[in-house]
Design a protein around this motif. Sequence first.
Motif, short mmCIF file in Angstrom:
data_model
loop_
_atom_site.label_atom_id
_atom_site.label_comp_id
_atom_site.label_asym_id
_atom_site.label_seq_id
_atom_site.Cartn_x
_atom_site.Cartn_y
_atom_site.Cartn_z
N LEU A 1 -5.76 8.32 6.56
CA LEU A 1 -4.84 8.49 7.68
C LEU A 1 -5.10 9.85 8.30
N LEU A 2 -5.40 9.85 9.59
CA LEU A 2 -5.66 11.09 10.31
C LEU A 2 -4.46 11.43 11.20
N LEU B 1 0.85 -1.19 0.00
CA LEU B 1 0.00 0.00 0.00
C LEU B 1 0.88 1.23 0.00
N LEU B 2 0.48 2.25 -0.76
CA LEU B 2 1.19 3.51 -0.80
C LEU B 2 0.44 4.54 0.04
N ASP B 3 1.13 5.09 1.01
CA ASP B 3 0.63 6.13 1.91
C ASP B 3 1.01 7.46 1.28
N VAL B 4 0.03 8.20 0.73
CA VAL B 4 0.32 9.30 -0.19
C VAL B 4 0.17 10.66 0.50
N SER B 5 1.30 11.30 0.73
CA SER B 5 1.33 12.65 1.28
C SER B 5 1.98 13.55 0.23
N SER B 6 2.56 14.68 0.65
CA SER B 6 3.25 15.55 -0.31
C SER B 6 4.13 16.54 0.44
N LEU C 1 -1.97 -0.75 -7.10
CA LEU C 1 -1.51 -0.65 -5.72
C LEU C 1 -2.56 0.05 -4.86
N PRO C 2 -2.99 -0.55 -3.75
CA PRO C 2 -3.88 0.16 -2.83
C PRO C 2 -3.21 1.41 -2.28
N VAL C 3 -4.03 2.38 -1.85
CA VAL C 3 -3.49 3.65 -1.35
C VAL C 3 -4.25 4.09 -0.11
N ALA C 4 -3.58 4.89 0.71
CA ALA C 4 -4.22 5.60 1.82
C ALA C 4 -4.04 7.09 1.57
N ALA C 5 -5.10 7.86 1.85
CA ALA C 5 -5.08 9.30 1.64
C ALA C 5 -4.90 10.01 2.98
N VAL C 6 -4.26 11.17 2.94
CA VAL C 6 -3.95 11.93 4.15
C VAL C 6 -3.99 13.41 3.83
N GLY C 7 -4.28 14.24 4.83
CA GLY C 7 -4.19 15.68 4.65
C GLY C 7 -5.51 16.39 4.76
N LEU C 8 -5.77 17.02 5.90
CA LEU C 8 -6.99 17.79 6.16
C LEU C 8 -8.24 16.96 5.88
N ILE C 9 -8.20 15.71 6.34
CA ILE C 9 -9.39 14.86 6.37
C ILE C 9 -9.87 14.89 7.82
N THR C 10 -10.99 15.54 8.05
CA THR C 10 -11.40 15.82 9.43
C THR C 10 -12.81 15.39 9.78
N GLU C 11 -13.68 15.25 8.79
CA GLU C 11 -15.09 14.99 9.05
C GLU C 11 -15.47 13.56 8.66
N PRO C 12 -16.30 12.88 9.45
CA PRO C 12 -16.67 11.50 9.14
C PRO C 12 -17.25 11.32 7.75
N HIS C 13 -18.18 12.18 7.33
CA HIS C 13 -18.80 12.01 6.01
C HIS C 13 -17.80 12.29 4.89
N GLN C 14 -16.85 13.18 5.12
CA GLN C 14 -15.78 13.43 4.16
C GLN C 14 -14.93 12.18 3.99
#
Length: 365
Positions: A332-333, A271-276, A305-318
Amino acid sequence: MSALFEPFTLRSLVIPNRVWMAPMCQYSAEPTGPDAGVATDWHFAHLAARAIGGTGLVLTEATAVAPEGRISPADLGIWNDAQVNAFRRITDFLKARGTVPGIQLSHAGRKASTAAPWLGGGPVGPDAHGWTPVAPSPLPFDEGRPVPHELTADGIRDVVDRFREAARRALDAGFEVAEVHGAHGYLVGQFLSPYTNRRTDEYGGGFENRARFALQVVDAVREVWPDDLPVLFRISATDWLTENEEDEREGWTVDDTVRLARELRDYGVDLLDVSSGGNAPGVRIETGPGYQVPFAERVRAETSLPVAAVGLITEPHQAEKIVAEGRADAVLLGRELLRNPSWAQHAARELGAGPRVPDQYLRAV
């Protein structure tokens, strides 16, 4: 059924949900002596609280594979047995709560030997337990930062060996996920980017040479990591240089990330954990809710490849929408879990999924 609270399987490992804790440095270990880099009660409480709060996967802070690989002298390490023993207490607790324990294996390269953020974050010298950093090329991170030693071919091989031994110790410490830190301008990312890698040997120049060190590190980790357990890789999808037309510096791009993702998959990354960002100072980045999700989405769409997203993810519905729409396989929070260690439980309630609550806390449900 909430997509965010569906289990996720990597190899034989089943992670109970898609709410994961991103690595966040605590700068709270002893800097020297026999307890240098050893997890303390602070680290136990910090990580255990998120497991109690229902987080599916908890990743440690950037954990140095060698003393000189620490971002600060107060960072955690995994280069000796004392560190292994301290981690076992943490991993045992996380697994008992149904949370998967993961470790981020790291080497800070030229961004090493700095003070904690609340102490200014600047470089520290021997009088404050510091040292001279190493890097692919002798380029300081910014004005006022030390010029790092350029790693020799033997030095590169030694760092690769350090990652291998760190992975072996991490397994002994009870971790079930190993993540290679290739993001945010630390050593692996420094080799990847033409902005920080000016070498003329087999580790510099074109993409294949610049990617060589990262792939050797992954190979070393996968060599000792069990076949039935996953290896992750954290990437800065872009240095944010080519995205800014007024910035003429050449850096790592999203196209490069997609290309590397395909190679990482072939080397056993799951899995790729994708930041910047993080590799070049003075970069203008326009942030906003989920601003890095498109990078993860592109990797997922263009590779297998599976991925995880990160960065200003704050709300459950988001977060739910990101996973349900197939833009990422997990979120990823970071800061949001610092604000609310029980974010996963609250999100499960809001999304109509059954929250995972310890028996001792059932009266609060």
